[in-house]
Design an enzyme around this catalytic site. Structure first.
Site, PDB file in Angstrom:
ATOM      1  N   ASP A 110       0.838  -1.207   0.000  1.00 22.64           N
ATOM      2  CA  ASP A 110       0.000   0.000   0.000  1.00 22.64           C
ATOM      3  C   ASP A 110       0.874   1.259   0.000  1.00 22.64           C
ATOM      4  O   ASP A 110       2.037   1.239   0.431  1.00 22.64           O
ATOM      5  CB  ASP A 110      -0.865   0.045   1.274  1.00 22.64           C
ATOM      6  CG  ASP A 110      -2.016  -0.950   1.221  1.00 22.64           C
ATOM      7  OD1 ASP A 110      -2.053  -1.799   0.305  1.00 22.64           O
ATOM      8  OD2 ASP A 110      -2.877  -0.876   2.122  1.00 22.64           O
ATOM      9  N   HIS A 268       3.866  -2.137   3.168  1.00 24.35           N
ATOM     10  CA  HIS A 268       3.822  -0.762   2.683  1.00 24.35           C
ATOM     11  C   HIS A 268       5.025  -0.420   1.821  1.00 24.35           C
ATOM     12  O   HIS A 268       6.141  -0.867   2.094  1.00 24.35           O
ATOM     13  CB  HIS A 268       3.706   0.206   3.863  1.00 24.35           C
ATOM     14  CG  HIS A 268       2.387   0.098   4.565  1.00 24.35           C
ATOM     15  ND1 HIS A 268       2.161  -0.831   5.560  1.00 24.35           N
ATOM     16  CD2 HIS A 268       1.211   0.754   4.383  1.00 24.35           C
ATOM     17  CE1 HIS A 268       0.900  -0.718   5.975  1.00 24.35           C
ATOM     18  NE2 HIS A 268       0.305   0.238   5.272  1.00 24.35           N
TER      19      HIS A 268
HETATM   20 ZN    ZN Z   1      -2.496   3.303   3.292  1.00 18.89          ZN
END
Ligand code: ZN
Length: 310
Positions: A110, A268
């Protein structure tokens, strides 16, 4: 050689047989010419016999029964996204049909692209693995979304601003943000994206500070607009600040996956999360050891849904 005594024996038998046959048939040779002709034909017969005896010897050890050469090529690895998508769908079908040995894992990143994106892509390429990236549209490195897409990885929409107060202010604000990230991504990769991940996940309660019940509404209205949304069921724990050490991220991801047949790992891709990049090889190796196939998320993938808590 080995065949010689046998040949000699067979030759003698042939001669004896021919002589007996001649006598029995009442045509015993009476001239030396006839004798020579008969000997000649016997020699030819022996030559023929020798051929038929030698043939099996020549093929006594057929090449096919020899040990396989060590240069035998290994089965071709899965190298195309199309093959990965097909294999993923097949594994999902086995799981749906109750095959307890089937396991699939979706690696997801993400908040990117970022300064780490190319390193993540390099590790994925080296390991022969495909992943799915949920894109943040206002990233400084948004142009790298084309590199991600060109490499065959899955592309999803995460958000344009990632600003919870703005994003979850009301339903229209959410869809305005979604349209902005769709435009930022589709204009660069040349196709429309149909999978999304809500910032904070479907289960986030932060959104309640801005709009009561918005997640309960979005889980209905977002699919109604043609999107599938994906949460996760394992995490590298790398959303923490400061980022955890690489060993902890790997342990979180592998421990979170352990035992489940279907795993969606949240990680991430932001510039400060360098330890995620460092942990990635161990995460991939460890998941492989656990028997997972790596899949790419698509609109048709059975979803991972937390359920709305607001
Ligand atoms: Zn996010």
């Amino acid at each position: 050689m080995k065949a010689q005594p046998i040949l000699r024996l067979l030759g003698c038998m042939l001669l004896a047989c021919a002589a007996i046959c001649g006598v029995l048939a009442g045509c015993a040779p009476s001239t030396s010419e006839g004798e020579r002709a008969r000997v000649k034909s016997d020699v030819e017969a022996m030559a023929d016999l020798e051929e038929t005896v030698r043939e099996p010897e020549a093929t006594e050890v057929p090449p096919s029964s020899e040990p396989e050469p060590e240069t035998q090529p290994a089965p071709a690895p899965i190298t195309s996204p199309e093959a990965v998508l097909a294999e993923g769908a097949a594994v999902e079908e086995r799981i749906a049909n109750g095959d307890a040995s089937a396991k699939i894992c979706y690696l997801t990143f993400d908040d990117g692209p970022s300064d780490n994106t190319l390193d993540i892509l390099g590790t994925l390429r080296n390991k022969g693995v495909y992943a799915t990236f949920f894109i943040k549209g206002n990233s400084d490195r948004i142009d790298l979304v084309k590199d991600i897409s060109d490499a065959g990885h899955g592309i999803g929409l995460h958000t344009f601003t990632h600003d919870y107060a703005q994003l979850y202010a009301n339903d229209n604000a959410y869809f305005a943000d979604l349209a902005a990230v769709q435009d930022a991504v589709s204009s660069r990769i040349g196709r429309t994206v149909d999978i999304v991940r809500f910032p904070g996940g479907t289960s986030n309660t932060v959104s309640a500070n801005y709009s009561k019940g918005i997640m309960s509404r979005l889980v209905q209205s977002v699919p109604a607009q043609g999107y599938q949304f994906f949460d996760w069921n394992a995490s590298g724990g790398d959303s923490a600040t400061p980022p955890p050490p690489a060993a902890d991220i790997a342990a979180n991801a592998l421990g979170g996956a352990g035992g489940m047949q279907r795993v969606c790992v949240l990680m991430h891709d932001t510039t400060v999360k360098r330890t995620t990049v460092e942990a990635l090889p161990a995460i991939i190796d460890g998941l492989r050891e656990q028997g997972y196939t790596f899949g790419i998320l698509t609109h048709d993938t059975p979803p991972f849904h937390h359920g709305a808590n607001n």
